[in-house]
Design a protein around this motif. Structure first.
Motif, PDB file in Angstrom:
ATOM      1  N   SER A 160       2.120   3.189   6.318  1.00 33.55           N
ATOM      2  CA  SER A 160       2.410   3.565   6.899  1.00 33.55           C
ATOM      3  C   SER A 160       3.125   4.490   6.847  1.00 33.55           C
ATOM      4  O   SER A 160       3.721   5.195   7.713  1.00 33.55           O
ATOM      5  CB  SER A 160       3.783   2.103   7.885  1.00 33.55           C
ATOM      6  N   MET A 161       4.000   4.553   5.793  1.00 36.75           N
ATOM      7  CA  MET A 161       4.914   5.656   5.530  1.00 36.75           C
ATOM      8  C   MET A 161       4.015   6.691   4.641  1.00 36.75           C
ATOM      9  O   MET A 161       4.784   7.574   4.334  1.00 36.75           O
ATOM     10  CB  MET A 161       6.373   5.427   5.053  1.00 36.75           C
ATOM     11  N   ASP A 162       3.086   6.666   4.385  1.00 38.23           N
ATOM     12  CA  ASP A 162       2.395   7.755   3.342  1.00 38.23           C
ATOM     13  C   ASP A 162       3.083   7.578   2.101  1.00 38.23           C
ATOM     14  O   ASP A 162       3.266   8.812   1.450  1.00 38.23           O
ATOM     15  CB  ASP A 162       1.974   9.640   4.042  1.00 38.23           C
ATOM     16  N   PHE A 163       3.705   7.162   1.584  1.00 38.22           N
ATOM     17  CA  PHE A 163       4.864   6.449   0.373  1.00 38.22           C
ATOM     18  C   PHE A 163       3.985   5.886  -0.833  1.00 38.22           C
ATOM     19  O   PHE A 163       4.391   5.473  -2.146  1.00 38.22           O
ATOM     20  CB  PHE A 163       6.278   6.374   0.732  1.00 38.22           C
ATOM     21  N   ASP A 164       2.729   5.181  -0.511  1.00 39.61           N
ATOM     22  CA  ASP A 164       1.889   4.939  -1.773  1.00 39.61           C
ATOM     23  C   ASP A 164       1.190   5.692  -3.020  1.00 39.61           C
ATOM     24  O   ASP A 164       0.839   6.933  -2.689  1.00 39.61           O
ATOM     25  CB  ASP A 164       0.716   3.813  -0.869  1.00 39.61           C
ATOM     26  N   ASP A 165       0.661   5.074  -3.824  1.00 42.22           N
ATOM     27  CA  ASP A 165       0.235   5.942  -5.399  1.00 42.22           C
ATOM     28  C   ASP A 165      -0.899   6.535  -4.399  1.00 42.22           C
ATOM     29  O   ASP A 165      -1.662   6.280  -3.326  1.00 42.22           O
ATOM     30  CB  ASP A 165      -0.100   4.993  -6.095  1.00 42.22           C
ATOM     31  N   SER A 187       7.003  -2.317   5.889  1.00 41.41           N
ATOM     32  CA  SER A 187       7.001  -3.245   7.173  1.00 41.41           C
ATOM     33  C   SER A 187       8.449  -3.555   8.082  1.00 41.41           C
ATOM     34  O   SER A 187       8.772  -3.693   9.246  1.00 41.41           O
ATOM     35  CB  SER A 187       7.143  -4.787   6.490  1.00 41.41           C
ATOM     36  N   THR A 188       9.087  -2.332   7.983  1.00 40.20           N
ATOM     37  CA  THR A 188      10.130  -2.170   9.069  1.00 40.20           C
ATOM     38  C   THR A 188       9.426  -0.735   9.702  1.00 40.20           C
ATOM     39  O   THR A 188       9.730  -0.285  11.332  1.00 40.20           O
ATOM     40  CB  THR A 188      11.070  -1.149   8.092  1.00 40.20           C
ATOM     41  N   THR A 189       8.320  -0.160   9.870  1.00 41.11           N
ATOM     42  CA  THR A 189       7.931   0.656  10.634  1.00 41.11           C
ATOM     43  C   THR A 189       7.374  -0.049  12.036  1.00 41.11           C
ATOM     44  O   THR A 189       7.029  -1.183  12.165  1.00 41.11           O
ATOM     45  CB  THR A 189       6.617   1.240   9.927  1.00 41.11           C
ATOM     46  N   ASP A 190       6.991   0.597  13.234  1.00 39.83           N
ATOM     47  CA  ASP A 190       6.551   0.769  14.462  1.00 39.83           C
ATOM     48  C   ASP A 190       5.170   0.288  14.273  1.00 39.83           C
ATOM     49  O   ASP A 190       4.868  -0.359  14.986  1.00 39.83           O
ATOM     50  CB  ASP A 190       6.738   2.053  15.412  1.00 39.83           C
ATOM     51  N   VAL A 191       4.013   0.886  13.069  1.00 43.10           N
ATOM     52  CA  VAL A 191       3.066   0.572  13.388  1.00 43.10           C
ATOM     53  C   VAL A 191       2.637  -0.705  12.436  1.00 43.10           C
ATOM     54  O   VAL A 191       1.912  -1.107  13.088  1.00 43.10           O
ATOM     55  CB  VAL A 191       2.142   1.571  12.275  1.00 43.10           C
TER      56      VAL A 191
END
Length: 498
Positions: free
Chosen positions: A124-129, A77-81
């Motif tokens: 948004s950061m491709d950080f998910d499982d 939720s901190t990202t630009d997108v």
């Protein structure tokens, strides 16, 4: 002569009619009863599965997924997108203050839009499982289940166990659908899998949470199939997170439409010759019915195969080369007496699977960097690890990193397929003096074969969630998710997300 032909035609017509009737009867015999179709079996499973079918292993693994996904969504939720899509939803749609938004106190949206923006945040950061066959299961399902739970009156919120059941149904449906295709086991080329199976999983999870009957659950899946799909061309761009957001949102919409009585194909999951259903997405699609849960329970796919959790925010394939490069870094530092000098590196060879969209020699944006074998390998060589900060503009502009990138070559060995279950990453560094240092990773830490410990998972969550939440809320979330299967009201989790 004409009369003779007329007589022949009259005698032929009854024969043709009989043949046509016979053909029609045979075709009718071949058509399965509605209750015996693959589509119907999925609808029946979704409506009949019960909380008692969740084993202790399932509860443990799915709670880890929920915690990790919430943390990833909060930092996302901190990202630009995320900010772009949130502003879009706030300005383009009428206010509907129902469902909460990750990390934003005082902001609520309609359930479908909340599912959308929270899904975008998650990816948004491709950080998910990530799972095998390749997809991101939690990001498509959890935001939708959270939004539906928010939508329900305070006196009838789902229990934590009902919440977990719906979440697990959404994950299970994704896994079952992907196992109908061998093609789905490999790193994708044509479409992004979460935009397809994720939409179906979201629909299934919401249908379960809304207590739809078997027929409505089948229709929800069929409606979702008409809302699914996104091309791989948008990978490594700001639009890729929309794939997860849309999967969550559109699956929820499909379930809501089905709850109102909207109908769709009763054979959408079946293989019908000449009519494309879900097999439109997979050329080698061979569906099988999903057995209804019995008193003995149902063995979920998550029980047989754990989930892959990422230690840093990048495409899953990057984790192999990063771990291999980090092992070389340790030896380079040893050679340099505690210091690393990129000037001593003459050549860098990466042996990786052939996959065009993650072969990016000189990435120009953070999204491209997250999808670049070269960037992640060089970052790990330089720093000994890849972290959240590795994708900031300052990190990407470092002269020493750019210099290393210019020395990278790729090889694609035949024994290294583009398959998350079978691939490996190998890094070979040739020094100026001719010495060669090599590192190889067959299974990185976080892979389903080598899962993160609870300590590592909670540490990742704390780091992510603390970017937007005060420490007391972070700790309450950890406690609430850990006790989710024992909570009478899942609202305890919902109240901590902003």
């Amino acid at each position: 002569m004409l009369s003779k032909m007329f007589v022949m035609q009259k005698t032929l017509r009854p024969v043709q009619a009989v043949r046509a009737l016979h053909k029609s009867a045979v075709e009718e015999l071949k058509r399965p009863d509605p209750e015996d179709t693959v589509t119907a079996s999925f609808g029946k499973f979704i409506s009949e599965i019960k909380p008692q079918h969740l084993s202790p292993v399932m509860l443990h693994r799915s709670k880890r997924m929920v915690l990790d996904s919430i943390g990833v969504g909060l930092i996302g939720s901190t990202t630009d997108v995320f900010e772009l899509v949130l502003q879009h939803c706030q300005h383009m749609y009428a206010p509907d203050n129902i469902s909460s938004v990750y990390g934003r106190r005082g902001i609520r949206l309609s359930p479908t839009l909340a599912a959308f923006v929270n899904g975008v945040a998650t990816h948004s950061m491709d950080f998910d499982d990530t799972w095998h066959p390749a997809t991101h299961p939690s990001g498509a399902v959890l935001p939708a289940v959270l939004a539906v739970s928010d939508m329900m009156p305070s006196v009838s919120k789902p229990s934590g166990l009902e919440f977990l059941l719906a979440f697990n149904v959404g994950v299970e449906i994704q896994g079952r659908l992907m196992r109908f295709s061998n093609e789905a086991h490999n790193i994708p080329k044509r479409f992004h899998p979460p935009s397809v199976v994720g939409t179906m999983g979201s629909a299934a999870a919401c249908a379960r949470l809304l207590s739809l009957d078997a027929s409505q659950c089948s229709h929800a899946l069929a409606i979702a199939a008409s809302l699914a799909g996104a091309p791989m061309a948008n990978a490594a761009t700001q639009s890729k997170p929309l794939h997860i957001g849309n999967a969550s949102r559109l699956g929820l919409e499909a379930a809501l439409l089905a709850s109102r009585g909207l109908e769709a194909s009763p054979l959408v999951l079946d293989a019908v010759a000449g009519v494309a259903g879900f097999n439109a997405f997979y050329e080698d699609y061979v569906p099988r019915p999903l057995e209804s849960p019995s008193d003995d329970g149902h063995v979920f796919l998550l029980e047989e195969q754990d989930m892959g959790f990422k230690r840093f925010p990048a495409h899953l394939g990057m984790h192999w080369v990063a771990d291999a490069a980090a092992s070389v870094h340790k030896r380079l530092v040893g050679v340099e007496d505690g210091k690393f000098s990129q000037a001593r590196v003459r050549d860098i060879l990466l042996r990786v699977p052939k996959s065009k969209y993650i072969n990016r020699p000189f990435p120009e944006s953070e999204h491209e960097a997250r999808h670049s074998f070269q960037y992640n390998a060089c970052t790990a060589l330089l720093d000994g690890e890849v972290t959240v900060q590795s994708f900031t503009p300052d990190a990407m502009r470092r002269p020493e990193l750019l210099s290393l990138l210019s020395r990278v070559r790729l090889e694609h060995p035949h024994d290294n397929p583009a398959n998350f279950n079978r691939m490996y990453g190998e890094v070979q560094v040739t020094l100026v003096g001719g010495d060669i240092l090599s590192g190889r990773c067959d299974t990185f830490y976080g892979h389903w074969r080598n899962p993160l410990t609870n300590e590592s998972l909670v540490k990742k969550f704390r780091n992510n969630a603390a970017t937007v939440l005060p420490s007391e809320k972070v700790e309450r979330l950890i406690e609430a998710v850990g006790e989710l299967d024992r909570l009478e009201d899942c609202g305890v989790v919902l109240s901590q997300l902003q």
